[in-house]
Design an enzyme around this catalytic site. Structure first.
Site, short mmCIF file in Angstrom:
data_model
loop_
_atom_site.label_atom_id
_atom_site.label_comp_id
_atom_site.label_asym_id
_atom_site.label_seq_id
_atom_site.Cartn_x
_atom_site.Cartn_y
_atom_site.Cartn_z
CB SER A 175 -53.68 -8.75 5.40
OG SER A 175 -53.26 -9.78 6.26
CG ASP A 454 -57.93 -15.22 4.17
OD1 ASP A 454 -56.95 -15.80 4.68
OD2 ASP A 454 -58.18 -14.01 4.32
CG HIS A 479 -55.07 -13.06 2.93
ND1 HIS A 479 -55.89 -12.89 4.02
CD2 HIS A 479 -53.98 -12.28 3.18
CE1 HIS A 479 -55.32 -12.06 4.89
NE2 HIS A 479 -54.17 -11.67 4.39
#
Length: 510
Positions: A175, A454, A479
């Site tokens: 991320s 995601d 994710h």
């Protein structure tokens, strides 16, 4: 906003989630819905590994400023073989979680490659407090550029003190920390040999309506009618919010903590975003293996003992579950089913009632104390979105299921919380892309894994740029899925992605 925090001692969300891929090394600062309460329940994990402290510079870009502070880090030497590489897990917008020092795909690679493993907590998150408080004046020291300089200084000093200067260093992150991993290799190529930049949103953008477009597609992949029903429910709620006569019923339907009051568009937008956030969070982390973090804490005798055996609370709530509720005609019309989803999430996260007061949110977000309700990451991460990234997941696209929280609602919070204007947000985002390159990043030995479910993959690298900047696009995964420990129910393509990343590392480290 990209990161919502209300009653939380700490909160992760960018959703931006930005996470969690787990608390910290993978961005967690992004939860909008009730999943934000997950951290309240799972954040008391004591460090299984000893907490270590590194003397870090406050301002790397002002030679006249000699102030320093203590930055937290962890070490795992279990797999290290003399002459082996050094793996550096980069912390993100939440506390560094020592569970990652015991499990995770990166440790599987470390065992095979004889690597020393380090994890550095991000400045201003967790226990790494560079300043006395979180005043806007102090937050000027919070930026990705300062964080990269932290990594560079840490790598340099660790190399010197541990005799690792000539070892090959590999950066890992998911991320926002995934972006940092890529940018560390980009900006400090003499210090880091390669990077694994998982679910990394490398392109900054003020308005990110594509996020909700991916949510639509991800829901539709389970059931084509599911996002249509969500849209009908959301549209119905928006209409009812225009009529004060409906407020009493809405208060009951969604079990609000106090009678609904809509005094401005910000009030209604806040409620609508919070309810939409349940779908956003579930899609972003659908069927991942975040549960290993809480299971590890319980096995070590740390942390709370949830009433379920599901690892991190809420991991059992998937796209299939939500679409099942939305398709259940016995619950009533789509609006009633939408309310049922909210009640399900409240029950899952042990939330007694829903605080939808925007004024309470503003109060929490403007509290600058390290003991404040948003100090776990909310105030800090939203500042980073306002001063660097944007990432505002608005309803400005017609091709998504929600209504009522447009870009203006998001950007106004920058002015309210930090006195950053909409024009300044836009300029900051443009500078970020100019500095890092956005989609046009040019470097070598960086791999970019992303999952098709995601929503953040829309801002990431999903196709090879060059042979030395490969993408690993994993269909059907969410994710940061490739970062978690392997398990028997993993999709074949997820296992193949982990294997491909290992082969790249093996080749790059020869």
């Amino acid at each position: 906003m990209a990161f919502q925090t209300h009653d939380l001692p700490l909160c992760k969300v960018l959703v931006v989630c930005f996470g969690l891929c787990g608390l910290a090394p993978v961005g967690e600062g992004r939860f909008r819905g009730f999943r934000k309460f997950e951290v309240v329940q799972g954040s008391n994990q004591e460090a299984v590994f000893e907490e270590l402290w590194f003397t870090q510079k406050l301002d790397h870009f002002n030679g006249a400023d000699s102030r320093v502070w203590k930055q937290r880090y962890f070490v795992n030497e279990a797999f290290y073989k003399p002459g082996g590489p050094v793996f550096l897990m980069i912390g993100g917008e939440g506390p560094a979680n020592p569970a990652w020092m015991k499990e995770g795909a990166w440790l599987t690679y470390a065992e095979k490659l004889g690597a020393l493993c380090l994890m550095l907590e991000h400045r201003f998150y967790g226990k790494s407090h560079p300043t006395a408080d979180l005043s806007t004046d102090n937050l000027r020291f919070l930026s990705s550029r300062q964080a990269l300089a932290d990594l560079a200084h840490f790598r340099t000093v660790m190399g010197e003190t541990r005799g690792l200067t000539n070892r090959k260093w590999v950066a890992f992150g998911g991320s926002y920390p995934g972006s940092l991993a890529a940018w560390f290799r980009l900006k400090y190529p003499h210090l880091v040999h390669a990077s694994v930049a998982t679910s990394a949103p490398v392109f900054a953008t003020v308005n990110f309506p594509e996020y909700l477009e991916v949510v639509w597609r991800s829901l539709a992949s389970e059931n084509a009618d599911c996002p249509v029903l969500v849209k009908k429910a959301s549209d119905t709620l928006v209409e009812r919010l225009k009529d004060p006569k409906t407020f009493e019923n809405i208060t009951k339907d969604f079990n609000l903590c106090s009678p609904l009051q809509i005094q401005s568009e910000m009030d209604s937008a806040y409620l609508l975003e919070m309810l939409a956030g349940n779908f956003m969070d579930v899609v972003q982390y659908n069927e991942d293996n975040r549960g290993f973090e809480e299971k590890r804490a319980r096995s070590e005798g740390h942390g709370p003992q949830p009433s379920t055996n599901l690892g991190v609370v809420g991991t059992n709530v998937t796209i299939k579950v939500l679409c099942g509720v939305m398709s259940d005609a016995s619950l009533g019309d789509p609006y009633a089913r939408y309310a049922a989803v909210a009640r399900l999430m409240m029950e899952t996260f042990s939330v007694k009632c829903l605080d939808t007061s925007f004024s309470n949110y503003v109060r929490d977000m403007t509290n600058t104390s390290w003991d404040g309700p948003a100090a776990g990451g909310g105030r800090q991460w939203v500042y980073q979105t306002c001063s660097e990234f944007g990432f505002y997941q608005s309803t400005d696209s017609p091709n998504q299921p929600f209504s009522g929280f447009p870009l203006g609602y998001q950007v106004k919070q920058c002015a309210s919380f930090y006195n950053i204007s909409a024009e300044e947000v836009a300029e900051a985002v443009a500078q970020t892309n100019e500095y890092y390159g956005g989609y046009e990043i040019r470097s070598s030995r960086i791999v970019f894994p992303n999952g098709s479910i995601d929503p953040w993959h829309a801002l990431g690298i999903t196709q090879d740029i060059t042979a030395e900047l490969p993408a690993v696009f994993i269909k059907g995964t969410a994710h940061c899925a490739n970062m978690y420990p392997a398990r028997s129910q993993d999709l074949p393509q997820l296992s193949e992605a982990r294997d491909r990343i290992f082969l790249l590392l093996q080749r790059w480290l020869k």
